[in-house]
Design an enzyme around this catalytic site. Structure first.
Site, PDB file in Angstrom:
ATOM      1  N   LYS A   1       1.188  -0.943   0.022  1.00 34.22           N
ATOM      2  CA  LYS A   1       0.185  -0.148  -0.428  1.00 34.22           C
ATOM      3  C   LYS A   1       0.896   1.290   0.121  1.00 34.22           C
ATOM      4  O   LYS A   1       2.255   1.521   0.991  1.00 34.22           O
ATOM      5  CB  LYS A   1      -0.389   0.106   1.272  1.00 34.22           C
ATOM      6  CG  LYS A   1      -1.741  -0.820   1.028  1.00 34.22           C
ATOM      7  CD  LYS A   1      -3.329  -1.554   0.407  1.00 34.22           C
ATOM      8  CE  LYS A   1      -4.134  -2.418   0.565  1.00 34.22           C
ATOM      9  NZ  LYS A   1      -5.202  -2.289  -0.699  1.00 34.22           N
TER      10      LYS A   1
ATOM     11  N   HIS B   1      -6.919 -13.122  -7.332  1.00 31.88           N
ATOM     12  CA  HIS B   1      -7.686 -12.053  -6.609  1.00 31.88           C
ATOM     13  C   HIS B   1      -8.933 -12.472  -7.475  1.00 31.88           C
ATOM     14  O   HIS B   1      -9.143 -12.763  -8.944  1.00 31.88           O
ATOM     15  CB  HIS B   1      -6.776 -10.758  -6.820  1.00 31.88           C
ATOM     16  CG  HIS B   1      -7.160 -10.025  -6.284  1.00 31.88           C
ATOM     17  ND1 HIS B   1      -8.533  -8.813  -6.208  1.00 31.88           N
ATOM     18  CD2 HIS B   1      -7.143  -8.694  -4.837  1.00 31.88           C
ATOM     19  CE1 HIS B   1      -8.898  -8.295  -5.155  1.00 31.88           C
ATOM     20  NE2 HIS B   1      -7.949  -8.287  -4.672  1.00 31.88           N
TER      21      HIS B   1
HETATM   22  C1  CAP Z   1      -6.936  -5.493   0.756  1.00 29.48           C
HETATM   23  C2  CAP Z   1      -7.337  -4.972  -0.445  1.00 29.48           C
HETATM   24  C3  CAP Z   1      -7.752  -6.796  -1.122  1.00 29.48           C
HETATM   25  C4  CAP Z   1      -9.536  -6.914  -0.719  1.00 29.48           C
HETATM   26  C5  CAP Z   1     -10.241  -7.656  -1.586  1.00 29.48           C
HETATM   27  C6  CAP Z   1      -7.717  -3.922  -1.078  1.00 29.48           C
HETATM   28  O1  CAP Z   1      -6.744  -4.120   1.292  1.00 29.48           O
HETATM   29  O2  CAP Z   1      -5.771  -5.137  -1.109  1.00 29.48           O
HETATM   30  O3  CAP Z   1      -7.710  -6.545  -2.575  1.00 29.48           O
HETATM   31  O4  CAP Z   1      -9.121  -8.424  -0.251  1.00 29.48           O
HETATM   32  O5  CAP Z   1     -11.066  -7.897  -0.846  1.00 29.48           O
HETATM   33  O6  CAP Z   1      -7.554  -3.539  -1.827  1.00 29.48           O
HETATM   34  O7  CAP Z   1      -8.456  -3.756  -0.157  1.00 29.48           O
HETATM   35  P1  CAP Z   1      -6.766  -4.205   2.958  1.00 29.48           P
HETATM   36  P2  CAP Z   1     -11.175 -10.053  -1.275  1.00 29.48           P
HETATM   37  O8  CAP Z   1      -5.781  -4.696   3.846  1.00 29.48           O
HETATM   38  O9  CAP Z   1      -5.988  -2.781   3.071  1.00 29.48           O
HETATM   39  O10 CAP Z   1      -7.927  -4.195   2.881  1.00 29.48           O
HETATM   40  O11 CAP Z   1      -9.858 -10.212  -0.274  1.00 29.48           O
HETATM   41  O12 CAP Z   1     -12.466  -9.737  -0.430  1.00 29.48           O
HETATM   42  O13 CAP Z   1     -11.685 -10.615  -2.502  1.00 29.48           O
HETATM   43 MG    MG Z   2      -6.516  -4.842  -2.987  1.00 29.39          MG
END
Ligand code: CAP
Ligand code: MG
Length: 413
Positions: free
Chosen positions: A153, A269
């Site tokens: 991030k 993903h």
């Molecule tokens: C998590 C994440 C992932 C999510 C997607 C985001 O970041 O990188 O893409 O996990 O959801 O962009 O939200 P955070 P899922 O840890 O900062 O939330 O895993 O349900 O597909």
């Molecule tokens: Mg993400």
């Protein structure tokens, strides 16, 4: 009678499981549900909105879908195996049958594909994960504990060097996995070759210091380019690839997984899945998607946080765990990935729900730590260690500073 002028077979018991693809649909309709069920069976096999002179009983008998159970708003439709392409492994054509026009039928207010089961004849056309959960554990030398990871991030914006620094700090803090975020592939601010080379150097440095880690480089791109890009990324030193399966397609995952030149795991993903999984009365539940990703060869797949994180939980999320790791299909187990709003204070909750055979990862929950990325990684690693040893996180935090700082900032779930 269904809209095509034929009454589909309403059998009291399911037919031969080896000859049919069995689908469970949740149906919302103002029609008598038998008519709605017939409309699905007709539209997705041999029927259309009106009777036709060219549909004879032989075709209907051999290829017509069958409604075999109706319970409340749940309808079971079985499709003969001959409705599906005989070419080896083709998810696009399967989805056109089991998840195609039916979603647009005017006679249905809502319809959701909740589950699907395939006969051996179809399953045998897929290879499943090349490495799977067990293979990833071997590469990471982490036989039992949950894998613990991060998502770099901000999602976009870091240079290749800053990305590599983030990965190195994460590994130095004890994480086993990191990944590109789903929107980062090959933008001008972070060209994929420069990023892959820089991250590979960071991972190699960690290994030389005795710590095993893998970082998934996102190779999501158009279908005619993804294998070539993946081969290049692998040659630049990537130890894991990432594919956004809904935007790239199941065929993209399958092409990479079945390509003998790809010798690294594929992290899958599911961005955009919410457009089809979120509505409890219309679309496709995650469960069928999870089964298809494993068939196509995903080594790890996001399945949400089973109700513990920021993304809403599906009613059947726990069935996704079985669909990842269960022995009811002839494939290696696929690593379930719990991600989305994760932070150290909810790790225990996730482990209590998912068990140890899981990859738990946090983006904001690492990068947002008051002590920085390495401290955030340490806090996540400590939270996983505490959960693995069955020690309460707050107790563990008494002797682990980074975890305490994380709990002070975000609390416990
Ligand atoms: C998590 C994440 C992932 C999510 C997607 C985001 O970041 O990188 O893409 O996990 O959801 O962009 O939200 P955070 P899922 O840890 O900062 O939330 O895993 O349900 O597909
Ligand atoms: Mg993400």
């Amino acid at each position: 009678m269904n809209t095509a002028g034929y009454t589909y077979l309403h059998l009291d018991e399911a037919t031969d499981p080896d000859r049919y693809v069995v689908c469970e649909y949740r149906v919302t309709t103002d029609l008598p549900i038998e008519k709605a069920a017939d409309a699905i069976a007709a539209e997705q096999s041999t029927g259309t909105w009106t009777g036709i002179s060219t549909l004879d009983d032989g075709i209907l008998h051999d290829l017509g879908a069958r409604v075999t159970r109706i319970e409340g708003d749940m309808v079971t439709v079985e499709f003969p195996v001959d409705d599906f392409s005989i070419e080896v492994g083709s998810v696009p054509q399967i989805l056109s049958v089991i998840a195609g026009n039916l979603f647009g039928l005017g006679s249905l207010k809502g319809v959701r594909l909740e589950d699907v089961s395939f006969p051996k004849e179809i399953l045998s056309g897929y290879k499943g994960p090349k490495f799977g959960a067990e293979g990833m554990r071997k590469m990471l030398k982490r036989p039992e504990k949950p894998l613990v990871g991060t998502i770099v991030k901000p999602k976009i914006g870091l240079s290749p060097k800053k990305t590599a620094d983030y990965v190195y700090e994460s590994g130095a803090g004890g994480l086993t996995n990191s990944k590109d975020d789903e929107t980062l592939v090959d933008q001008r601010f972070c060209p994929i070759e420069d990023r892959t080379v820089a991250v590979a150097e960071a991972i190699d440095r960690l290994e030389s210091e005795g710590h095993m880690m893998m970082h998934a480089i996102n190779v999501s791109t158009r279908g005619d380019r993804i294998v070539e890009l993946a081969e290049k990324v692998q040659s630049w030193g990537a130890r894991e690839l990432m594919v956004d399966v809904i935007t790239c397609g199941f065929g993209a995952v399958q092409a990479l997984a079945e390509d003998p030149s790809i010798k690294v795991p594929i992290h899958v993903h599911r961005t955009m899945h919410g457009a089809i999984t979120k509505d409890p009365l219309h679309g496709i539940a995650m469960l069928p998607l999870t089964k298809l990703v494993r068939m196509c060869g995903g080594d790890a797949l996001h399945i949400g946080t089973l109700g513990a994180g920021k993304m809403s939980a599906g009613a059947n999320d726990f069935k996704n765990l079985d669909a990842c790791l269960g022995n009811d299909v002839p494939y290696k187990g696929m690593m379930p990935v719990c991600s989305g709003g994760v932070y150290p204070g909810i790790v225990r909750d996730i482990v209590d729900r998912a068990g140890f055979d899981v990859q738990i990862q946090a983006g904001g929950g690492v990068a947002g730590h008051p002590g920085g990325v390495r401290a955030g990684a340490r806090a996540m690693s400590q939270a996983v260690d505490a959960a693995f040893e069955g020690i309460d996180a707050e107790k563990y935090a008494e002797t682990h500073r980074e975890l305490k700082e994380a709990l002070d900032k975000w609390g416990m779930r």
